[in-house]
Design a protein around this motif. Structure first.
Motif, mmCIF file in Angstrom:
data_model
loop_
_atom_site.group_PDB
_atom_site.id
_atom_site.type_symbol
_atom_site.label_atom_id
_atom_site.label_comp_id
_atom_site.label_asym_id
_atom_site.label_seq_id
_atom_site.Cartn_x
_atom_site.Cartn_y
_atom_site.Cartn_z
ATOM 1 N N TRP A 1 3.255 -59.533 -2.710
ATOM 2 C CA TRP A 1 1.913 -58.976 -2.857
ATOM 3 C C TRP A 1 1.625 -57.888 -1.824
ATOM 4 N N ILE A 2 2.505 -57.802 -0.803
ATOM 5 C CA ILE A 2 2.421 -56.730 0.191
ATOM 6 C C ILE A 2 3.494 -55.683 -0.071
ATOM 7 N N ASN A 3 4.750 -56.121 -0.222
ATOM 8 C CA ASN A 3 5.839 -55.142 -0.293
ATOM 9 C C ASN A 3 5.815 -54.303 -1.568
ATOM 10 N N MET A 4 5.035 -54.728 -2.581
ATOM 11 C CA MET A 4 4.915 -53.902 -3.779
ATOM 12 C C MET A 4 4.206 -52.575 -3.479
ATOM 13 N N HIS A 5 3.544 -52.474 -2.320
ATOM 14 C CA HIS A 5 2.853 -51.241 -1.946
ATOM 15 C C HIS A 5 3.825 -50.143 -1.503
ATOM 16 N N LYS A 6 5.090 -50.482 -1.395
ATOM 17 C CA LYS A 6 6.099 -49.466 -1.062
ATOM 18 C C LYS A 6 6.045 -48.290 -2.030
ATOM 19 N N LYS A 7 5.689 -48.560 -3.272
ATOM 20 C CA LYS A 7 5.699 -47.525 -4.315
ATOM 21 C C LYS A 7 4.823 -46.327 -3.964
ATOM 22 N N TYR A 8 3.801 -46.551 -3.162
ATOM 23 C CA TYR A 8 2.897 -45.459 -2.806
ATOM 24 C C TYR A 8 3.539 -44.474 -1.824
ATOM 25 N N TYR A 9 4.547 -44.934 -1.109
ATOM 26 C CA TYR A 9 5.114 -44.137 -0.013
ATOM 27 C C TYR A 9 6.477 -43.522 -0.323
ATOM 28 N N LEU B 1 6.306 -43.558 13.715
ATOM 29 C CA LEU B 1 5.379 -44.520 13.130
ATOM 30 C C LEU B 1 6.147 -45.708 12.570
ATOM 31 N N LEU B 2 5.754 -46.907 13.012
ATOM 32 C CA LEU B 2 6.296 -48.147 12.464
ATOM 33 C C LEU B 2 5.132 -49.002 11.973
ATOM 34 N N ILE B 3 5.236 -49.489 10.746
ATOM 35 C CA ILE B 3 4.198 -50.373 10.217
ATOM 36 C C ILE B 3 4.862 -51.582 9.568
ATOM 37 N N SER B 4 4.426 -52.757 9.964
ATOM 38 C CA SER B 4 4.870 -53.997 9.331
ATOM 39 C C SER B 4 3.851 -54.375 8.265
ATOM 40 N N GLY B 5 4.273 -54.291 7.003
ATOM 41 C CA GLY B 5 3.378 -54.614 5.898
ATOM 42 C C GLY B 5 2.409 -53.504 5.571
ATOM 43 N N ALA B 6 2.926 -52.304 5.348
ATOM 44 C CA ALA B 6 2.059 -51.129 5.127
ATOM 45 C C ALA B 6 1.495 -51.092 3.712
ATOM 46 N N TYR B 7 0.259 -50.630 3.603
ATOM 47 C CA TYR B 7 -0.371 -50.343 2.318
ATOM 48 C C TYR B 7 -1.437 -49.271 2.537
ATOM 49 N N PRO B 8 -1.577 -48.326 1.585
ATOM 50 C CA PRO B 8 -2.593 -47.280 1.725
ATOM 51 C C PRO B 8 -3.930 -47.667 1.110
ATOM 52 N N LYS B 9 -3.900 -48.678 0.244
ATOM 53 C CA LYS B 9 -5.089 -49.200 -0.426
ATOM 54 C C LYS B 9 -4.762 -50.615 -0.900
ATOM 55 N N ILE B 10 -5.779 -51.329 -1.333
ATOM 56 C CA ILE B 10 -5.539 -52.648 -1.913
ATOM 57 C C ILE B 10 -4.987 -52.461 -3.311
ATOM 58 N N GLY B 11 -3.701 -52.737 -3.477
ATOM 59 C CA GLY B 11 -3.049 -52.452 -4.744
ATOM 60 C C GLY B 11 -2.447 -53.664 -5.424
ATOM 61 N N SER B 12 -2.836 -54.877 -4.989
ATOM 62 C CA SER B 12 -2.332 -56.078 -5.642
ATOM 63 C C SER B 12 -3.407 -57.160 -5.615
ATOM 64 N N LEU B 13 -3.349 -58.060 -6.574
ATOM 65 C CA LEU B 13 -4.318 -59.150 -6.630
ATOM 66 C C LEU B 13 -4.170 -60.079 -5.432
ATOM 67 N N GLY B 14 -2.929 -60.257 -4.981
ATOM 68 C CA GLY B 14 -2.694 -61.130 -3.839
ATOM 69 C C GLY B 14 -3.333 -60.600 -2.566
ATOM 70 N N LEU B 15 -3.179 -59.304 -2.317
ATOM 71 C CA LEU B 15 -3.787 -58.711 -1.123
ATOM 72 C C LEU B 15 -5.299 -58.690 -1.256
ATOM 73 N N ASP B 16 -5.786 -58.430 -2.460
ATOM 74 C CA ASP B 16 -7.223 -58.449 -2.697
ATOM 75 C C ASP B 16 -7.800 -59.835 -2.380
ATOM 76 N N PHE B 17 -7.103 -60.873 -2.800
ATOM 77 C CA PHE B 17 -7.555 -62.234 -2.515
ATOM 78 C C PHE B 17 -7.555 -62.513 -1.019
ATOM 79 N N MET B 18 -6.503 -62.085 -0.333
ATOM 80 C CA MET B 18 -6.431 -62.310 1.118
ATOM 81 C C MET B 18 -7.632 -61.691 1.825
ATOM 82 N N TYR B 19 -7.985 -60.492 1.436
ATOM 83 C CA TYR B 19 -9.131 -59.816 2.047
ATOM 84 C C TYR B 19 -10.442 -60.543 1.730
#
Length: 254
Positions: free
Chosen positions: A207-215, A112-130
């Motif tokens: 705002w994306i790479n901070m999601h690393k913490k989940y993994y 499995l390879l993922i560029s910009g992985a996140y399991p949920k929306i976990g930042s204000l920046g990603l939330d805004f993008m969506y």
């Protein structure tokens, strides 16, 4: 171009190269052309690049859960191609589809390879993008297509390619892809990722790479940060991204 047909669905996809199969999962709107630079990997690997239904020329009746719908489409492609195990490579929101596929078909995923992985929306920046994407799909899809093309292309020609392909996207599927991945939370599935995995991030896309913490508690998942890069690794940093894919494949499967 190949296609697979079942029920009321037709999914078109490119099948190029020979070797270990890698299937690519695109984000909302952009379709398979967002992986044009990854076609250079066909000298070593068998690449499968689908336009999921509602993208390109692929069609289907929209289901209540587009994540599950696209998981089924991936499985149908693998069945047609007689592929028992595949490496999945996903970009951005496509990572939600990838993680759902691993959860439902773990024995079919070799890596499995993922560029910009996140399991949920976990930042204000990603939330805004969506929220911006959800608004623009309904309000002005042409403007959104221009923004996506501009943000993913370094030259005028490729910008035009991405814009034209994005404009083929069915509005309802496009919106549903944003909406469903916005609400998905796959944190409970992370421990079930048992295959070799590499999650890549642009160093500057905090705002994306901070999601690393989940993994980071899953020993099967390794991380790479591309220096001075934002979120668009497969397009704007494709040399580094392709090199990471080749290295991942050499380490684990050769």
């Amino acid at each position: 171009m190949e296609s697979v047909t079942y029920d009321d669905t037709i999914v078109y996809y490119d099948s190029i190269g020979k070797g270990l199969p890698i299937l690519f999962i695109h984000p909302p709107g952009l379709g398979r052309r967002v992986f044009d630079y990854q076609k250079k990997l066909a000298d070593e690997f068998h690449l499968l690049l689908p336009d999921f239904s509602g993208h390109g020329s692929s069609i289907s009746t929209l289901s209540a859960d587009i994540v599950n719908q696209y998981v089924i489409e991936i499985n149908q492609i693998l069945l047609k191609e007689n592929i028992e195990e595949v490496i999945i490579c996903a970009y951005s929101a496509g990572g939600t589809i990838a993680q759902a596929f691993v959860h439902l078909f773990p024995k079919k995923v070799k890596g499995l390879l993922i560029s910009g992985a996140y399991p949920k929306i976990g930042s204000l920046g990603l939330d805004f993008m969506y929220k911006f994407g959800l608004y623009m799909v309904k309000k002005n899809p042409e403007k959104l297509a221009k923004i996506l093309a501009f943000s993913n292309a370094r030259n005028k020609v490729y910008k035009g390619v991405l814009f034209d392909h994005t404009m083929k996207t069915n509005i309802d599927h496009w919106y549903a892809y944003y909406k469903d991945t916005y609400h998905y939370d796959v944190r409970n599935w992370i421990d079930g990722i048992n295959c070799p995995s590499l999650f890549t991030y642009g160093q500057r896309a905090y705002w994306i790479n901070m999601h690393k913490k989940y993994y980071q508690n899953n020993p099967n998942i390794k991380f790479t940060f591309v220096s001075n890069a934002f979120h668009q690794l497969p397009t704007k940093n494709w040399l580094s991204f392709n090199q990471l894919i080749r290295h991942f494949m050499q380490i684990h499967f050769k």
